[in-house]
Structures are given as structure tokens and as C-alpha cells.
Design an enzyme around this catalytic site. Structure first.
Site, PDB file in Angstrom:
ATOM      1  N   ASN A   7       7.280  28.559  53.818  1.00 17.92           N
ATOM      2  CA  ASN A   7       8.562  27.962  53.437  1.00 17.92           C
ATOM      3  C   ASN A   7       9.642  28.942  53.875  1.00 17.92           C
ATOM      4  O   ASN A   7       9.804  30.004  53.282  1.00 17.92           O
ATOM      5  CB  ASN A   7       8.630  27.719  51.930  1.00 17.92           C
ATOM      6  CG  ASN A   7       9.952  27.084  51.505  1.00 17.92           C
ATOM      7  OD1 ASN A   7      11.004  27.384  52.057  1.00 17.92           O
ATOM      8  ND2 ASN A   7       9.906  26.223  50.497  1.00 17.92           N
ATOM      9  N   GLU A  34      11.130  23.416  54.276  1.00 16.69           N
ATOM     10  CA  GLU A  34      12.555  23.669  54.077  1.00 16.69           C
ATOM     11  C   GLU A  34      13.221  24.158  55.363  1.00 16.69           C
ATOM     12  O   GLU A  34      13.941  25.164  55.348  1.00 16.69           O
ATOM     13  CB  GLU A  34      12.796  24.640  52.924  1.00 16.69           C
ATOM     14  CG  GLU A  34      12.751  23.982  51.556  1.00 16.69           C
ATOM     15  CD  GLU A  34      13.460  24.789  50.486  1.00 16.69           C
ATOM     16  OE1 GLU A  34      14.642  24.493  50.218  1.00 16.69           O
ATOM     17  OE2 GLU A  34      12.842  25.708  49.910  1.00 16.69           O
ATOM     18  N   ASP A 150       4.222  24.348  50.462  1.00 16.36           N
ATOM     19  CA  ASP A 150       4.857  24.728  49.203  1.00 16.36           C
ATOM     20  C   ASP A 150       4.607  23.600  48.214  1.00 16.36           C
ATOM     21  O   ASP A 150       5.236  22.556  48.283  1.00 16.36           O
ATOM     22  CB  ASP A 150       6.348  24.960  49.423  1.00 16.36           C
ATOM     23  CG  ASP A 150       7.101  25.266  48.140  1.00 16.36           C
ATOM     24  OD1 ASP A 150       6.465  25.310  47.062  1.00 16.36           O
ATOM     25  OD2 ASP A 150       8.334  25.443  48.207  1.00 16.36           O
ATOM     26  N   ASN A 152       5.063  23.803  44.932  1.00 14.98           N
ATOM     27  CA  ASN A 152       5.887  23.891  43.730  1.00 14.98           C
ATOM     28  C   ASN A 152       5.054  23.666  42.476  1.00 14.98           C
ATOM     29  O   ASN A 152       5.484  22.995  41.522  1.00 14.98           O
ATOM     30  CB  ASN A 152       7.051  22.895  43.801  1.00 14.98           C
ATOM     31  CG  ASN A 152       8.280  23.495  44.455  1.00 14.98           C
ATOM     32  OD1 ASN A 152       8.662  24.621  44.151  1.00 14.98           O
ATOM     33  ND2 ASN A 152       8.891  22.763  45.364  1.00 14.98           N
ATOM     34  N   ASP A 221       2.438  28.507  46.865  1.00 15.14           N
ATOM     35  CA  ASP A 221       2.124  28.056  48.219  1.00 15.14           C
ATOM     36  C   ASP A 221       0.610  28.061  48.387  1.00 15.14           C
ATOM     37  O   ASP A 221      -0.031  29.113  48.256  1.00 15.14           O
ATOM     38  CB  ASP A 221       2.788  28.963  49.247  1.00 15.14           C
ATOM     39  CG  ASP A 221       4.304  28.987  49.085  1.00 15.14           C
ATOM     40  OD1 ASP A 221       4.990  28.180  49.734  1.00 15.14           O
ATOM     41  OD2 ASP A 221       4.794  29.807  48.276  1.00 15.14           O
ATOM     42  N   ASP A 250      12.629  33.430  50.354  1.00 15.71           N
ATOM     43  CA  ASP A 250      12.109  33.784  49.027  1.00 15.71           C
ATOM     44  C   ASP A 250      10.607  33.495  48.925  1.00 15.71           C
ATOM     45  O   ASP A 250       9.963  33.866  47.941  1.00 15.71           O
ATOM     46  CB  ASP A 250      12.890  33.083  47.905  1.00 15.71           C
ATOM     47  CG  ASP A 250      13.229  31.640  48.209  1.00 15.71           C
ATOM     48  OD1 ASP A 250      12.726  31.091  49.213  1.00 15.71           O
ATOM     49  OD2 ASP A 250      14.012  31.038  47.447  1.00 15.71           O
ATOM     50  N   HIS A 251      10.039  32.844  49.948  1.00 13.67           N
ATOM     51  CA  HIS A 251       8.590  32.642  50.058  1.00 13.67           C
ATOM     52  C   HIS A 251       8.033  33.563  51.136  1.00 13.67           C
ATOM     53  O   HIS A 251       8.783  34.046  52.005  1.00 13.67           O
ATOM     54  CB  HIS A 251       8.265  31.204  50.469  1.00 13.67           C
ATOM     55  CG  HIS A 251       8.618  30.155  49.464  1.00 13.67           C
ATOM     56  ND1 HIS A 251       7.677  29.486  48.724  1.00 13.67           N
ATOM     57  CD2 HIS A 251       9.818  29.640  49.108  1.00 13.67           C
ATOM     58  CE1 HIS A 251       8.277  28.597  47.944  1.00 13.67           C
ATOM     59  NE2 HIS A 251       9.579  28.669  48.159  1.00 13.67           N
TER      60      HIS A 251
END
Length: 260
Positions: A7, A34, A150, A152, A221, A250-251
Site C-alpha cells: 500500500n 491506494e 491491504d 484493513n 497487510d 505508512d505501510h
């Protein structure tokens, strides 16, 4: 065949960091989430000039998924079946032709679902039910296939540095974790947990409150493999150090290596 999920939290923001990681890690296939770009604005030439095949399923400003591959791609499809009215770009599939065998690869960006409860959480759970139906179809084909991205979803308490903080969050609510287990329990192998046990392994650290510096992360992930794919797994890992580099997402990437 080394397959990674990443991501990138915006292709424009990661225009230097992503190619640098690709050159270093040398994956054969990468599913991106993303990308935050419509298809025509994705900087495909940057990757094609380095030998990558680029397939995108984009959306303006948010969401968006893509596949980058050094190996031939066949039968590329876009969108998760089951809801023709769903306009969010969160799913892309392709068959990757390896030296030994072909692998069906699904790249996904599962809805966040916050605030929960609410319409966004309802959408998340409905999306996961559609994903379960697709997962059943992949199993029925009895071929090597995986679903990477991802999710989530924080599957277990050990997948968060501070699980108590996430109790009411859509990523960790009981209904979310149960929906994830229903998919897993169809007969899938979660690649990372098949290789590594115990707490302290994360793939996401928030930009806020020094989360990276304090290792206050979560593991969201994942790579889920059909039995035929799991039989091919050689190794799996998380490229944690990418988070500490200049202008990071941030991933961080999660990867699996297959004997394919």
C-alpha cells in the site's frame, strides 16, 4: 516467483521511494494499493522503461489498485464481482505466467470501515462477503491462487502493539475478524503466519504520535493462498525497514516467494 503487496499511499508521493524499493527487493510481481490516481495519470512509463508490465484500476484522489509484473500477465480483470453499483476501485486480478506454473493473483484494498458502526462499516462487511464468494470460486478452480493486499483487518490481538486501543475500531471489531476467519477457514493459508509466529510483527505504523519510533504498529497487510499455492511457498517476509526511509508510506511491503 517473488510476489509482494504494498500500500503506497499515493503514487505521486511515492514516485521516488517505490522505484528504489523495486530495484532493491527485485520482486517479480507487485500488487499496489491506494495509488490515488486515475488510470491515465498513473506514471506507467517510469515502470515500463524498467521492464514492468503495468495494469491499473484507478480512481481519482483515493483508492485505486495496480499490478506491476516482470512476468507475462493474462486475463486481467478489474473490480470485485457481486455489486455492479460499486464504483470504488479496490480489486484487480491477473494470471501470472511463471517458469514452472501459472498463478492467479488478486490484489485488493479492503474498505477501512470507520466510523463503526455505520454505513461505511456496513459496506466493509458486505464487501468481505463478496470477497468470500470470490475466494470460494478460486478454491473451486483447484489451481495456485492468492489474494494479497491491504485487508484493513487486525486478525488477532498479537497483530497489534496495543490491541486495547483498537477494540472499537472497524479493523479489529469482532464482526470484522469473524468475516476474515470465514474466508481463511474456507481452506486458505495466511502466508506470514505459516512461517512466523508470535507478536511484534507489523506492516503499518501511523504517521501520528511517533508510532514508527515507538514501534506502535499493526499487521493488516496479508497474503492468503489456496492449498495449491501454499504448496509452492518457499518463504514470506515483511520489509519493515522501508518504513524508516525518506518519504515513506505508512505501510511496508509484504512478500511471498513461490516455487513457480
Amino acid at each position: 516467483m517473488k510476489i509482494a503487496t504494498f500500500n503506497i499511499n499515493g503514487i505521486k508521493a511515492r514516485i521516488e521511494a517505490l522505484p528504489a524499493w523495486l530495484d532493491e527487493a527485485e520482486p517479480d510481481v507487485v500488487v499496489l494499493q491506494e495509488i490515488k490516481s486515475v488510470d491515465e495519470n498513473f506514471p506507467r512509463e517510469l515502470f515500463e522503461d524498467k521492464g514492468w508490465i503495468v495494469e491499473t484500476h484507478g480512481q481519482k484522489s483515493f483508492n485505486g489498485v495496480a499490478i506491476l509484473s516482470k512476468l507475462p500477465l493474462e486475463d486481467v480483470t478489474r473490480g470485485l464481482p457481486g455489486d455492479d453499483a460499486d464504483e470504488q476501485a479496490r480489486w484487480i486480478e491477473a494470471t501470472v505466467v511463471g517458469a514452472r506454473t501459472a498463478v492467479r493473483i488478486c490484489g485488493l484494498y479492503l474498505p477501512n470501515g470507520n466510523p463503526a458502526p455505520g454505513p461505511k462499516y456496513d459496506y466493509k462487511l458486505a464487501w468481505m462477503e463478496r470477497m468470500k464468494a470470490r475466494a470460494e470460486e478460486l478454491l473451486a478452480a483447484e489451481e495456485p491462487a492468492l489474494m494479497a493486499g491491504d485487508y484493513n483487518v487486525i486478525p488477532q490481538a498479537e497483530d497489534a502493539a496495543k490491541p486495547e486501543v483498537w477494540v472499537e475500531d472497524a479493523l479489529f471489531r469482532p464482526d470484522t475478524r469473524a468475516a476474515f476467519r470465514r474466508i481463511l477457514n474456507l481452506g486458505y493459508t495466511e502466508a506470514f503466519r505459516a512461517r512466523v509466529q508470535g507478536p511484534g510483527h507489523y506492516s503499518f505504523w501511523d504517521y501520528q504520535a511517533g508510532a514508527w519510533q515507538r514501534n506502535n504498529g499493526i499487521r493488516i497487510d496479508h497474503v492468503l493462498m489456496t492449498p495449491q499455492c501454499a504448496d509452492l511457498m518457499v518463504d514470506c517476509g515483511i520489509d519493515k525497514d522501508v518504513r524508516g526511509r525518506d518519504k515513506p508510506s505508512d505501510h511496508v511491503p509484504v512478500w511471498v516467494e513461490l516455487d513457480a
